[in-house]
Design an enzyme around this catalytic site. Structure first.
Site, PDB file in Angstrom:
ATOM      1  N   SER A  62       0.778  -1.187  -0.013  1.00  0.00           N
ATOM      2  CA  SER A  62      -0.130  -0.150   0.148  1.00  0.00           C
ATOM      3  C   SER A  62       1.036   1.216  -0.090  1.00  0.00           C
ATOM      4  O   SER A  62       1.966   1.342   0.455  1.00  0.00           O
ATOM      5  CB  SER A  62      -0.823   0.057   1.123  1.00  0.00           C
ATOM      6  OG  SER A  62      -1.732  -1.258   1.392  1.00  0.00           O
TER       7      SER A  62
HETATM    8  N1  SAH Z   1      -0.613  -4.277   4.226  1.00  0.00           N
HETATM    9  C1  SAH Z   1      -0.149  -4.889   2.834  1.00  0.00           C
HETATM   10  C2  SAH Z   1      -1.092  -4.893   1.872  1.00  0.00           C
HETATM   11  C3  SAH Z   1      -0.942  -5.827   0.957  1.00  0.00           C
HETATM   12  S1  SAH Z   1      -2.378  -6.079  -0.075  1.00  0.00           S
HETATM   13  C4  SAH Z   1       1.237  -4.124   2.600  1.00  0.00           C
HETATM   14  O1  SAH Z   1       1.202  -3.223   3.049  1.00  0.00           O
HETATM   15  O2  SAH Z   1       2.006  -4.939   1.989  1.00  0.00           O
HETATM   16  C5  SAH Z   1      -3.296  -7.401   0.649  1.00  0.00           C
HETATM   17  C6  SAH Z   1      -3.038  -8.647   0.986  1.00  0.00           C
HETATM   18  O3  SAH Z   1      -4.102  -9.453   1.388  1.00  0.00           O
HETATM   19  C7  SAH Z   1      -2.386  -9.375  -0.092  1.00  0.00           C
HETATM   20  O4  SAH Z   1      -1.233  -9.954   0.103  1.00  0.00           O
HETATM   21  C8  SAH Z   1      -3.194 -10.555  -0.252  1.00  0.00           C
HETATM   22  O5  SAH Z   1      -2.801 -11.780  -0.615  1.00  0.00           O
HETATM   23  C9  SAH Z   1      -3.816 -10.765   1.150  1.00  0.00           C
HETATM   24  N2  SAH Z   1      -5.131 -11.297   1.366  1.00  0.00           N
HETATM   25  C10 SAH Z   1      -6.246 -11.415   0.495  1.00  0.00           C
HETATM   26  N3  SAH Z   1      -7.197 -11.929   0.979  1.00  0.00           N
HETATM   27  C11 SAH Z   1      -6.948 -12.522   2.504  1.00  0.00           C
HETATM   28  C12 SAH Z   1      -7.263 -13.654   3.202  1.00  0.00           C
HETATM   29  N4  SAH Z   1      -8.728 -13.853   3.083  1.00  0.00           N
HETATM   30  N5  SAH Z   1      -6.731 -13.792   4.211  1.00  0.00           N
HETATM   31  C13 SAH Z   1      -5.472 -13.261   4.351  1.00  0.00           C
HETATM   32  N6  SAH Z   1      -4.736 -12.514   3.462  1.00  0.00           N
HETATM   33  C14 SAH Z   1      -5.632 -12.148   2.403  1.00  0.00           C
END
Ligand code: SAH
Length: 213
Positions: A62
């Site tokens: 993000s």
């Molecule tokens: N906070 C993170 C944002 C990552 S993007 C950062 O700053 O890097 C969102 C993430 O959520 C992705 O890696 C995706 O694989 C994960 N995600 C999506 N659905 C999910 C679920 N049901 N359980 C765990 N992770 C999930």
């Protein structure tokens, strides 16, 4: 050109301040976490720009202003227990750890989980626990939580997360019926009552899983 991460980070913090992020603890945390280590090597020169960057597996880290805003809205306090859904790069996790939170973070993509677990371990962050699984189910074994933060957007608020929220606890989650087009919701538990506030538009990657897309 050699880049000095410390100086770039200081500049990023000044830009965040100019964009309305005023919480000193949040600014200090973002000024401390080495974001360049959380992006792919080829993108390191851009690590301190206010932009989301690809981290592989169709996911993104993000943008700093989004992380700052989410962190501010989460109203953490030192020692508070945070459940994070969507570990991704681990950057938001590290920011929460820098604020003194105990973080349990769940990622559903196995390769990302393994990669980020390694990175977070190498940074020797205290009180960070990484887990592989479907975060929409929460983590009942360690519940309740003071705070729950979901960094991916789904069609509904997963009921298990609401159940695992402590009294006075806050859940932050982007919810929307179209991918990458959500409203950021803040849900606060007051006994059996859930107070819901709409905090405006958001554009996160998809939340998948049992209570996701
Ligand atoms: N906070 C993170 C944002 C990552 S993007 C950062 O700053 O890097 C969102 C993430 O959520 C992705 O890696 C995706 O694989 C994960 N995600 C999506 N659905 C999910 C679920 N049901 N359980 C765990 N992770 C999930």
């Amino acid at each position: 050109m050699r880049v000095d991460p410390k100086r770039q980070r200081a500049r990023m913090v000044r830009e965040l301040e100019a964009r309305g992020i005023h919480d000193p603890a949040v600014l200090a945390a973002l000024g401390q976490v080495p974001r360049h280590l959380f992006v792919q090597e080829a993108l390191r020169a851009r690590a301190y720009e206010d932009t989301a960057l690809p981290i592989g597996y169709g996911q993104t880290i993000s943008q700093p202003s989004t992380v700052a805003r989410m962190t501010m809205l989460l109203e953490t306090f030192p020692g508070c227990r945070v459940l994070e859904i969507g570990t991704g790069s681990g950057y938001q996790t590290a920011v929460l750890a820098a604020l003194g939170c105990v973080v349990l973070t769940i990622e559903c993509v196995r390769e990302l989980y393994l990669q980020t677990r390694g990175l977070l371990q190498s940074l020797a962050l205290r009180d960070v626990h990484t887990l592989l699984g479907d975060g929409t189910l929460g983590l009942p074994d360690a519940a309740p939580y003071d705070r729950i933060i979901v960094t991916a957007g789904g069609p509904v608020v997963p009921q298990p997360l609401l159940r695992q929220l402590d009294d006075g606890g806050i859940l932050l989650i982007p919810v929307g019926t179209k991918p990458r087009n959500q409203r950021l919701l803040r849900l606060e538990r007051r006994g059996d009552i859930i107070e819901k506030t709409d905090l405006g538009p958001a554009a996160f990657v998809d939340l998948v899983g049992n209570h996701g897309w």
